[in-house]
Write an enzyme that holds these catalytic residues in place. Sequence first.
Site, short mmCIF file in Angstrom:
data_model
loop_
_atom_site.label_atom_id
_atom_site.label_comp_id
_atom_site.label_asym_id
_atom_site.label_seq_id
_atom_site.Cartn_x
_atom_site.Cartn_y
_atom_site.Cartn_z
CD GLN A 105 -4.89 3.18 -3.15
OE1 GLN A 105 -5.78 2.97 -2.61
NE2 GLN A 105 -4.95 3.12 -4.44
CG HIS A 123 -3.19 1.68 2.22
ND1 HIS A 123 -4.12 1.17 1.09
CD2 HIS A 123 -3.70 2.73 2.72
CE1 HIS A 123 -5.20 2.02 0.84
NE2 HIS A 123 -4.82 3.07 1.99
CB CYS A 131 4.17 -7.77 19.43
SG CYS A 131 3.16 -8.27 20.97
CB CYS A 134 5.09 -5.32 23.74
SG CYS A 134 5.99 -6.59 22.62
C1 BV8 Z 1 -9.63 5.68 7.49
C2 BV8 Z 1 -4.67 -3.03 3.66
C3 BV8 Z 1 -10.08 7.01 9.04
C4 BV8 Z 1 -3.60 -3.61 3.25
C5 BV8 Z 1 -6.49 -1.83 2.53
C6 BV8 Z 1 -17.81 5.28 3.47
C7 BV8 Z 1 -17.38 6.08 2.44
C8 BV8 Z 1 -16.01 6.44 2.16
C9 BV8 Z 1 -14.75 6.17 3.02
C10 BV8 Z 1 -15.41 5.32 4.13
C11 BV8 Z 1 -16.76 4.98 4.30
N1 BV8 Z 1 -16.63 4.36 5.50
C12 BV8 Z 1 -15.44 4.12 6.00
C13 BV8 Z 1 -14.63 4.92 4.96
C14 BV8 Z 1 -13.08 4.88 4.83
C15 BV8 Z 1 -12.37 3.45 4.49
C16 BV8 Z 1 -12.92 3.27 3.04
O1 BV8 Z 1 -12.42 4.12 2.09
N2 BV8 Z 1 -13.63 2.46 2.88
C17 BV8 Z 1 -14.30 2.26 1.26
C18 BV8 Z 1 -13.86 0.77 0.95
C19 BV8 Z 1 -15.46 2.74 1.17
N3 BV8 Z 1 -11.26 3.87 4.61
C20 BV8 Z 1 -10.42 3.41 5.76
O2 BV8 Z 1 -10.84 2.75 6.52
C21 BV8 Z 1 -9.02 4.06 5.77
N4 BV8 Z 1 -8.70 4.54 6.95
O3 BV8 Z 1 -9.89 6.37 6.71
O4 BV8 Z 1 -9.10 6.13 8.79
C22 BV8 Z 1 -11.32 6.53 9.31
C23 BV8 Z 1 -11.37 5.36 10.28
C24 BV8 Z 1 -12.90 4.91 10.43
C25 BV8 Z 1 -13.74 5.47 9.70
C26 BV8 Z 1 -13.76 6.50 8.61
C27 BV8 Z 1 -12.47 7.21 8.58
C28 BV8 Z 1 -8.13 2.79 5.65
C29 BV8 Z 1 -8.10 2.24 4.12
C30 BV8 Z 1 -6.95 1.21 4.00
C31 BV8 Z 1 -7.75 -0.26 4.00
N5 BV8 Z 1 -6.51 -1.09 3.73
N6 BV8 Z 1 -5.57 -2.75 2.44
C32 BV8 Z 1 -3.73 -4.81 2.56
O5 BV8 Z 1 -4.29 -5.92 3.17
O6 BV8 Z 1 -3.53 -4.81 1.25
S1 BV8 Z 1 -7.38 -1.51 1.14
C33 BV8 Z 1 -7.01 -2.06 -0.29
O7 BV8 Z 1 -7.77 -1.29 -1.07
C34 BV8 Z 1 -5.45 -2.03 -0.51
O8 BV8 Z 1 -4.70 -1.35 0.24
C35 BV8 Z 1 -5.83 -1.50 -2.10
O9 BV8 Z 1 -4.67 -0.90 -2.54
C36 BV8 Z 1 -6.81 -0.37 -1.66
C37 BV8 Z 1 -7.46 0.01 -2.70
O10 BV8 Z 1 -7.77 -0.82 -3.96
P1 BV8 Z 1 -6.61 -0.90 -5.22
O11 BV8 Z 1 -5.50 -0.64 -4.87
O12 BV8 Z 1 -7.64 0.33 -6.12
O13 BV8 Z 1 -7.32 -2.08 -5.92
P2 BV8 Z 1 -8.48 -2.57 -6.75
O14 BV8 Z 1 -8.51 -4.05 -6.85
O15 BV8 Z 1 -9.84 -2.00 -6.04
O16 BV8 Z 1 -8.45 -1.89 -8.04
C38 BV8 Z 1 -7.56 -2.27 -8.95
C39 BV8 Z 1 -7.60 -1.44 -10.06
O17 BV8 Z 1 -6.50 -1.69 -11.03
C40 BV8 Z 1 -9.13 -1.62 -10.94
O18 BV8 Z 1 -9.43 -0.24 -11.32
C41 BV8 Z 1 -8.52 -2.37 -12.21
O19 BV8 Z 1 -9.29 -1.84 -13.41
C42 BV8 Z 1 -7.16 -1.75 -12.28
N7 BV8 Z 1 -6.34 -2.60 -13.08
C43 BV8 Z 1 -6.57 -4.06 -13.27
N8 BV8 Z 1 -5.35 -4.43 -13.69
C44 BV8 Z 1 -4.59 -3.53 -14.27
C45 BV8 Z 1 -5.21 -2.36 -13.65
N9 BV8 Z 1 -4.81 -1.10 -14.04
C46 BV8 Z 1 -3.90 -0.78 -14.92
N10 BV8 Z 1 -3.03 -1.89 -15.42
C47 BV8 Z 1 -3.47 -3.05 -15.07
N11 BV8 Z 1 -2.69 -4.22 -15.61
ZN ZN Z 2 4.65 -8.47 22.44
#
Ligand code: BV8
Ligand code: ZN
Length: 259
Positions: A105, A123, A131, A134
């Site tokens: 991700q 992602h 752009c 275009c």
């Molecule tokens: C889609 C962009 C069709 C790039 C990101 C209601 C219920 C369920 C789902 C939905 C809902 N409403 C809408 C949705 C769908 C939505 C969604 O899931 N929303 C969630 C928040 C409820 N998803 C979407 O919109 C996706 N598209 O579904 O299209 C659609 C369209 C419309 C409506 C419905 C469906 C698109 C999702 C992509 C969004 N883009 N990023 C960027 O800027 O980076 S999301 C962002 O979150 C990043 O990509 C990131 O990777 C991703 C997930 O987060 P994590 O990677 O898990 O990171 P996080 O900080 O959360 O957690 C870190 C973890 O690491 C923790 O657990 C921590 O304990 C652990 N950790 C920390 N240190 C360590 C460690 N583990 C091991 N070692 C360590 N040292």
């Molecule tokens: Zn353009």
Amino acid sequence: MDRPARSFSQPLLDRLRRARRIAVLTGAGISAESGIATFRDPGGLWSRFRPEDLANVDAFLRKPDLVQRWYAERRRIAAEAEPNAGHRALVDLEAMTDDFTLITQNVDGLHRRAGSRNVLELHGNINRNYCIACRAPAPEGFADRLAEGAPADCPSCGGFIRPDVVWFGELLPADATEQAFAAARRADVVLSIGTSGVVFPAAQIPLTGRDHGAYAVEINIEPSAIAGYMDETLIGPAGTVLPELLSALREQAGEPVGE
Ligand code: BV8
Ligand code: ZN
């Protein structure tokens, strides 16, 4: 005195050693030890911003400069970061199997920089920009000019240039998503590493693997939202747990450890 390496369950070591097909999902947690803030940990990226403020198209159209400056900052941080021992352990694991799929991700590009080969970026990648009008790829040097505060518009049509990442409400790249779910369905073992398991459809991938008979293991510093569906949850930083797991695997296979 070295801390004793953690012990891993026999089922995990057996399933991993016998595994011919492995699917791995990673999230922001695997890059945390490279100094890249996660999204939802305290102090993480979102703690200063809210997703709806920045990572969606409307926010971008309302405040393109703010969103692009946020990504320019993240691009700079990612470029200065180095892959860590967790990224490198996954390169070693890939070399041990003939069907290995790394589904991430993360948009920081660290898996490929570590040497992972079969990487699916669900992602997108912040080092690619295009752009919105275009769809032409952003010209070379765009990011540097942007970082110097130059306008973020397209040289061929004047449209806004955006990062090639998947924002909330946007569809994931169809091909990468299909390949990711196919890899999960055929996997003998699925690993979910450093993800909070709250963003879909990515979080569905380990669950799909589990539903199709894979041995599902989570590696995280605390149980995620999908921990309850896993066969095992290994609590600890990925940069420590993964190298220890690879050493235990080599020991199990009778290979010299620490080669
Ligand atoms: C889609 C962009 C069709 C790039 C990101 C209601 C219920 C369920 C789902 C939905 C809902 N409403 C809408 C949705 C769908 C939505 C969604 O899931 N929303 C969630 C928040 C409820 N998803 C979407 O919109 C996706 N598209 O579904 O299209 C659609 C369209 C419309 C409506 C419905 C469906 C698109 C999702 C992509 C969004 N883009 N990023 C960027 O800027 O980076 S999301 C962002 O979150 C990043 O990509 C990131 O990777 C991703 C997930 O987060 P994590 O990677 O898990 O990171 P996080 O900080 O959360 O957690 C870190 C973890 O690491 C923790 O657990 C921590 O304990 C652990 N950790 C920390 N240190 C360590 C460690 N583990 C091991 N070692 C360590 N040292
Ligand atoms: Zn353009």
